[in-house]
Write an enzyme that holds these catalytic residues in place. Structure first.
Site, mmCIF file in Angstrom:
data_model
loop_
_atom_site.group_PDB
_atom_site.id
_atom_site.type_symbol
_atom_site.label_atom_id
_atom_site.label_comp_id
_atom_site.label_asym_id
_atom_site.label_seq_id
_atom_site.Cartn_x
_atom_site.Cartn_y
_atom_site.Cartn_z
ATOM 1 N N CYS A 91 47.057 46.700 47.763
ATOM 2 C CA CYS A 91 45.827 46.498 48.545
ATOM 3 C C CYS A 91 46.025 46.599 50.056
ATOM 4 O O CYS A 91 45.044 46.703 50.793
ATOM 5 C CB CYS A 91 45.202 45.141 48.225
ATOM 6 N N GLU A 127 44.778 52.358 44.867
ATOM 7 C CA GLU A 127 45.767 52.116 43.824
ATOM 8 C C GLU A 127 45.197 52.533 42.474
ATOM 9 O O GLU A 127 45.662 52.102 41.437
ATOM 10 C CB GLU A 127 46.294 50.676 43.831
ATOM 11 N N SER A 144 51.524 35.890 41.404
ATOM 12 C CA SER A 144 50.940 36.745 42.449
ATOM 13 C C SER A 144 50.271 35.886 43.526
ATOM 14 O O SER A 144 50.291 36.224 44.709
ATOM 15 C CB SER A 144 49.945 37.747 41.842
ATOM 16 N N THR A 165 38.462 39.120 37.694
ATOM 17 C CA THR A 165 38.389 39.419 39.139
ATOM 18 C C THR A 165 38.177 40.907 39.394
ATOM 19 O O THR A 165 38.513 41.401 40.461
ATOM 20 C CB THR A 165 39.689 38.978 39.843
ATOM 21 N N HIS A 191 42.458 39.467 52.944
ATOM 22 C CA HIS A 191 42.351 40.192 51.669
ATOM 23 C C HIS A 191 41.795 39.203 50.649
ATOM 24 O O HIS A 191 42.306 38.085 50.521
ATOM 25 C CB HIS A 191 43.717 40.710 51.216
HETATM 26 N N1 CAA Z 1 35.145 24.216 37.055
HETATM 27 C C1 CAA Z 1 35.706 24.376 38.281
HETATM 28 N N2 CAA Z 1 36.871 25.072 38.478
HETATM 29 C C2 CAA Z 1 37.480 25.616 37.395
HETATM 30 C C3 CAA Z 1 36.958 25.469 36.092
HETATM 31 C C4 CAA Z 1 35.729 24.725 35.952
HETATM 32 N N3 CAA Z 1 35.160 24.571 34.758
HETATM 33 N N4 CAA Z 1 37.786 26.106 35.243
HETATM 34 C C5 CAA Z 1 38.786 26.631 35.967
HETATM 35 N N5 CAA Z 1 38.612 26.329 37.271
HETATM 36 C C6 CAA Z 1 39.439 26.719 38.412
HETATM 37 C C7 CAA Z 1 40.923 26.485 38.179
HETATM 38 O O1 CAA Z 1 41.306 25.152 38.477
HETATM 39 C C8 CAA Z 1 41.512 27.508 39.134
HETATM 40 O O2 CAA Z 1 41.441 27.015 40.461
HETATM 41 P P1 CAA Z 1 42.781 26.529 41.228
HETATM 42 O O3 CAA Z 1 43.734 27.671 41.189
HETATM 43 O O4 CAA Z 1 42.290 26.228 42.592
HETATM 44 O O5 CAA Z 1 43.265 25.358 40.456
HETATM 45 C C9 CAA Z 1 40.524 28.665 39.061
HETATM 46 O O6 CAA Z 1 39.313 28.117 38.549
HETATM 47 C C10 CAA Z 1 40.960 29.793 38.126
HETATM 48 O O7 CAA Z 1 41.214 29.234 36.862
HETATM 49 P P2 CAA Z 1 42.581 29.573 36.106
HETATM 50 O O8 CAA Z 1 43.745 29.468 37.040
HETATM 51 O O9 CAA Z 1 42.627 28.798 34.854
HETATM 52 O O10 CAA Z 1 42.297 31.099 35.785
HETATM 53 P P3 CAA Z 1 43.196 32.126 35.028
HETATM 54 O O11 CAA Z 1 44.511 31.554 34.633
HETATM 55 O O12 CAA Z 1 42.381 32.706 33.954
HETATM 56 O O13 CAA Z 1 43.479 33.286 36.069
HETATM 57 C C11 CAA Z 1 44.185 34.395 38.026
HETATM 58 C C12 CAA Z 1 43.378 33.225 37.465
HETATM 59 C C13 CAA Z 1 45.673 34.155 37.759
HETATM 60 C C14 CAA Z 1 43.955 34.525 39.514
HETATM 61 C C15 CAA Z 1 43.741 35.686 37.294
HETATM 62 O O14 CAA Z 1 42.384 35.935 37.509
HETATM 63 C C16 CAA Z 1 44.523 36.907 37.685
HETATM 64 O O15 CAA Z 1 45.596 37.184 37.135
HETATM 65 N N6 CAA Z 1 43.982 37.723 38.633
HETATM 66 C C17 CAA Z 1 44.606 38.979 39.050
HETATM 67 C C18 CAA Z 1 45.711 38.768 40.025
HETATM 68 C C19 CAA Z 1 45.191 38.308 41.382
HETATM 69 O O16 CAA Z 1 44.075 38.564 41.769
HETATM 70 N N7 CAA Z 1 46.076 37.649 42.122
HETATM 71 C C20 CAA Z 1 45.751 37.228 43.498
HETATM 72 C C21 CAA Z 1 46.928 37.373 44.419
HETATM 73 S S1 CAA Z 1 47.587 39.016 44.305
HETATM 74 C C22 CAA Z 1 46.533 39.985 45.264
HETATM 75 O O17 CAA Z 1 45.818 39.484 46.070
HETATM 76 C C23 CAA Z 1 46.550 41.460 45.057
HETATM 77 C C24 CAA Z 1 45.351 41.884 44.301
HETATM 78 O O18 CAA Z 1 44.303 42.162 44.876
HETATM 79 C C25 CAA Z 1 45.429 41.930 42.823
#
Ligand code: CAA
Length: 447
Positions: free
Chosen positions: A120, A83, A211, A163, A244
Site C-alpha cells: 500500500c 498491488e 500485520s 476489510t 494509511h
Molecule cells: N463490538 C465491538 N467491537 C467488536 C465486536 C463487537 N461485537 N466484535 C469484535 N470487535 C472488535 C475487536 O475487539 C477488534 O478490535 P480491537 O483490535 O481493537 O480489539 C475488532 O473488532 C476486530 O475484531 P477481530 O480482531 O476479532 O477481527 P478478526 O480477527 O476477524 O480480524 C483483522 C481483524 C486481523 C484486522 C482482519 O480483518 C484482517 O486480517 N485484515 C487484513 C489485514 C489488515 O488489514 N491488516 C492491517 C495492517 S496491514 C496494512 O495496513 C496493509 C493493508 O492495507 C492490508
C-alpha cells in the site's frame, strides 16, 4: 525553492456497495458491531462486472485531466501504484494511457510510464518519484499523473474479507500546486517482514494480527526517522494526520501511540500528570515486561482522557469518513484519508491555507513513510470540485448472494468477467471489453 506537491486529486469508487453491518455480518453469523465499532467500517466498495483497476484508474485520471483542462502533451509521466496488477510485464499505466488516448486527440508517447510495487505504500512512493523528477528539472514544465488503484479482495472466509474495498485515486503532481506542498523531509521505517504477501497469487496470504503489530512498529520507526530531520513533533503542529487506513480501527491504534509519543516531555504530558501520571520511562525499569505493563496501563488511561479525545476528534476522525463507507483501497487508502480530512474541513468552513498535515503511509512487507504537507491557497476550490458524495450515493447495494457472485466474477481463475451481467449501466466512462489475442485486457469508452 519552488513548491512541488499535489495540484489536484480525483477518486473513483467501485460502483457496487456491500453493507457490512446489515448484509455481511448477519450472513457470517457475526455481530454488526464488530464492523461498525471494532473495525470502524460500515460498507465496502466493489467493482461492477465491467470495472477493474484500469477502468477505475482511467476514469479518475480522465476526470482529473478534464477538470484541470489538460491535454496529453501536458503530462510527462504516468505512474501506477497497485498491488492488484494482472500482468508481470506490461504496466497498468500503459493500459490507462491507452484508455485516455481513446478520448484525446493527442497521445502520451513522450511520457515516462511505470508501475510501482510495495504493497500500500507504493502510491506514496510514486508521488515521491514524481516529486524527484520535477525537483531534478527533468520534467520540461510538464506534470505527472499518479494513479493508485486496487481491488482489495481477500479469499472467501479469510478474516481480511471484512476489510475489502475497490477504488482508485488519481493525483496530479506539479510545481506551484493548488492543493498541498510536500515537505522535502521524510522518515522511513522499513524491514523484511512476512505479514501480508501475494506470491504470484491474486488473493493475499495474511497474518492479520501480526500485520497490525508490524504496521505500528514500522510507523513508530518512520516517525523517529522523520523527527531526526524535521525536529520533534507535537500534537498541535498538525491540523490533520491522514494515515494509511486498511480499516479505521487500525488508525485508532496508531493514533493513540502517535499521540503518546508526541506528548512525551511536553506541557501536555505535564498537564495530564495529575489525572493519569507521567509516561513510564524505559530507563526506570530493569525488567522489560514490567515496563511493557506500565506503558500499556498508561496508554489505556490516556485513551480515556478528554485531551486525547479532543485531539482525535479534530485531527484524526475527519480523515476516516470516506474510508468507513468504502473499505480498504490499498495504495489509494492514505490518499482517500487526505481527501476525507480536507473535505470535512471545507464542509465545516475551516480555512486550512498554510496549515500542516502529517501523512503516515504504510505498506505490508513492510515499510512506513512519514512526511509533512502544507495546504495551499487553492485547496478549497480543488476539494469543492470533487463528486465523492454523488459517487458514494449512487452505488448499487448488493445482497450477500450478489456479493459472492461478484467476488467470483473478479476471481482471475474463473474467466467469467466478460460474460457476466452488470448491476449498473455504464455512462461516459471506460469499461472492460474482454480479452485480446495475446491475453491482454481490452477497454472501450462508453459515451
Ligand atoms: N463490538 C465491538 N467491537 C467488536 C465486536 C463487537 N461485537 N466484535 C469484535 N470487535 C472488535 C475487536 O475487539 C477488534 O478490535 P480491537 O483490535 O481493537 O480489539 C475488532 O473488532 C476486530 O475484531 P477481530 O480482531 O476479532 O477481527 P478478526 O480477527 O476477524 O480480524 C483483522 C481483524 C486481523 C484486522 C482482519 O480483518 C484482517 O486480517 N485484515 C487484513 C489485514 C489488515 O488489514 N491488516 C492491517 C495492517 S496491514 C496494512 O495496513 C496493509 C493493508 O492495507 C492490508
Amino acid at each position: 525553492m519552488t513548491a512541488v506537491g499535489i495540484d489536484a486529486v480525483e477518486i473513483r469508487t467501485g460502483k457496487l456497495e456491500l453493507d457490512l453491518a446489515e448484509t455481511f455480518a448477519p450472513a457470517k453469523g457475526e455481530s454488526p458491531e464488530k464492523y461498525t465499532k471494532g473495525l470502524g467500517l460500515h460498507a465496502s466498495s466493489f467493482p461492477d462486472t465491467y470495472e477493474d483497476i484500469v477502468t477505475m484508474g482511467a476514469n479518475a485520471a480522465h476526470r482529473l485531466m478534464e477538470r484541470k483542462g489538460l491535454e496529453p502533451d501536458d503530462i510527462g509521466r504516468i505512474d501506477v501504484a497497485t498491488e492488484s496488477a494482472f500482468d508481470n510485464s506490461k504496466p497498468v499505466s500503459t493500459y490507462i494511457a491507452g484508455c485516455l488516448e481513446q478520448v484525446y486527440d493527442g497521445d502520451f508517447h513522450h511520457a515516462n510510464k511505470g508501475e510501482r510495487k510495495f504493497a500500500c505504500v507504493a502510491g506514496t512512493q510514486s508521488i515521491d518519484d514524481a516529486y524527484n523528477w520535477i525537483r531534478a528539472g527533468r520534467h520540461r514544465g510538464r506534470k505527472a499523473i499518479v494513479v493508485a488503484t486496487d481491488t482489495a479482495l481477500y479469499a472467501r472466509g479469510d478474516p481480511g474479507e471484512a476489510t475489502q474495498g475497490a477504488g482508485a485515486v488519481a493525483l496530479l503532481i506539479s510545481e506551484d500546486p493548488d492543493l498541498v506542498e510536500l515537505s522535502p523531509e521524510q522518515g522511513f521505517g522499513s524491514a523484511d517482514e512476512t505479514d501480508f504477501l501475494k506470491p504470484n497469487q491474486q488473493f493475499p496470504s495474511v497474518d492479520g494480527k501480526r500485520s497490525v503489530q508490524v504496521y505500528l512498529a514500522r510507523m513508530r520507526e518512520a516517525v523517529e526517522d522523520f523527527e531526526s530531520v524535521w525536529g520533534e513533533i507535537e500534537p498541535g503542529d498538525f491540523t490533520l494526520v491522514p494515515f494509511h487506513t486498511p480499516f479505521p480501527g487500525m488508525v485508532r491504534k496508531a493514533a493513540l501511540l502517535g499521540f503518546r509519543h508526541m506528548t512525551r516531555n511536553t506541557h501536555i504530558e505535564e498537564e495530564l500528570a495529575e489525572e493519569i501520571g507521567r509516561q513510564p520511562r524505559h530507563e526506570a525499569f530493569d525488567d522489560e515486561e514490567a515496563f511493557r505493563d506500565a506503558i500499556s496501563e498508561y496508554t489505556d488511561k490516556l485513551k480515556e482522557t478528554d485531551t486525547y479525545a479532543a485531539w482525535y476528534d479534530d485531527v484524526i476522525e475527519p480523515t476516516l469518513t470516506i474510508s468507513r463507507q468504502v473499505g480498504n483501497w490499498y495504495t489509494g487508502s492514505v490518499h482517500v484519508a487526505r481527501i476525507s480530512g480536507l473535505k470535512q474541513a471545507l464542509e465545516a468552513g475551516e480555512d486550512l491555507t498554510g496549515e500542516r498535515l502529517l501523512v503516515g503511509s504504510y505498506g505490508s512487507g513492510a515499510q512506513a513513510e512519514i512526511h509533512a504537507e502544507t495546504v495551499q491557497p487553492g485547496w478549497e476550490e480543488e476539494i469543492a470540485e470533487l463528486n465523492v458524495d454523488e459517487q458514494l450515493d449512487s452505488r448499487y447495494s448488493i445482497s450477500f448472494e450478489e456479493y459472492e457472485h461478484i467476488h467470483d466474477v473478479h476471481n482471475h481463475d474463473t474467466d467469467t468477467q466478460a460474460d457476466a451481467e452488470e448491476f449498473t449501466t455504464p455512462d461516459e466512462e471506460f469499461v472492460f471489453d474482454g480479452w485480446g489475442r495475446m491475453g491482454e485486457r481490452k477497454y472501450r469508452y462508453v459515451g
